[in-house]
Design an enzyme around this catalytic site. Structure first.
Site: not given
Length: 279
Positions: A219, A180, A154
């Site tokens: 999100h 994230n 990520c």
């Protein structure tokens, strides 16, 4: 309200009010349901660490020590071993991403750092010419992805730059994330890479400067909306927490330990919130 808390609340409100729902969600909750999320794209924040602007919220406690231990595992140990992570550092939650029965996370993160000597190269380049513009850490390695299964990184790219201001050299850093989780991982990831920035700065005896943070998909999972509203309702503390690294200037990057870090003036709001993670 601190600068980080203002950004946190603004992002939560923006996701809830302006975000769109995911489709064809890849991750799953532990009960097998698809883990959908509401998200915005292109989130950016800038923090001037030299002025005490650290990217950590006071709206809920952030496990800063565990976060920094991950950084040591990835960039010092340069390992993908879950046994090392649990036995040396006492960090267990990565076990959910074990690949098969290998006790690893696959050819990911620390394994990629080791394979390409990434950290050594960064330190060598900065020593040879601090003003070079090629200090890029990239964990996005398609060849590694083809070798094994595993979570794709990520926080996959970090860049370093230096500036001389009034005779002092400041090290700036940029973290780029493809994805994230705003409520759970946002400040954990940000403070992890601030810690990495501080370690590199200490290696050379420089000051820490600015930290730039870009998230492509920011999100909130659909089972976290009540926690989001709770965080918006909380009144933050008015202290400005700072991360300190208590080692002399010039300390070798690989000699820095978790006990050398201290988070001061941190008084987060309790109780801690519970989150069901998406895997």
């Amino acid at each position: 309200m601190t600068y980080a808390d203002e950004i946190f609340k603004t992002n939560i409100r923006k996701i809830l009010d302006e975000g769109v729902m995911s489709e064809q969600a890849r991750p799953l909750y532990k009960d097998g349901r698809p883990a959908h999320s509401k998200y915005i794209t292109g989130s950016f924040a800038e923090y001037d660490l030299s002025k005490g602007e650290f990217p950590i919220t006071s709206l809920r406690p952030i496990p800063i020590k565990s976060a920094i231990k991950e950084i040591l595992w990835i960039y010092q140990d340069q390992s993908n071993s879950l046994d090392l992570l649990t036995e040396k550092y006492g960090v267990h939650y990565w076990n959910d991403w074990e690949v098969g029965n290998t006790r690893t996370i696959g050819q990911r993160y620390g394994a990629v750092v080791k394979e390409h000597r990434i950290m050594d190269r960064i330190l060598e380049q900065l020593a040879e010419n601090p003003w070079n513009r090629r200090n890029v850490i990239s964990l996005w390695d398609y060849q590694a992805f083809d070798q094994t299964e595993g979570l794709l990184p990520c926080a996959f790219q970090t860049m370093f730059d230096v500036r001389r201001v009034d005779g002092d050299i400041y090290l700036d850093a940029t973290l780029t994330q493809r994805s994230n989780d705003m409520l759970v991982a946002h400040h954990i990831n940000a403070m992890q890479y601030v810690a990495l920035q501080m370690m590199v700065a200490k290696h050379f005896g420089w000051k820490v400067g600015k930290f730039f943070y870009f998230v492509n998909n920011l999100h909130i999972y659909d089972n976290q909306f009540p926690q989001a509203e709770e965080l918006l309702s909380r009144i933050p503390t008015y202290q400005s927490p700072r991360l300190m690294l208590h080692v002399p200037d010039g300390t070798n990057f690989y000699d820095i330990r978790i006990e050398d870090f201290e988070l001061v003036d941190y008084d987060p709001v309790h109780p801690q919130l519970k989150f069901d993670l998406a895997i």
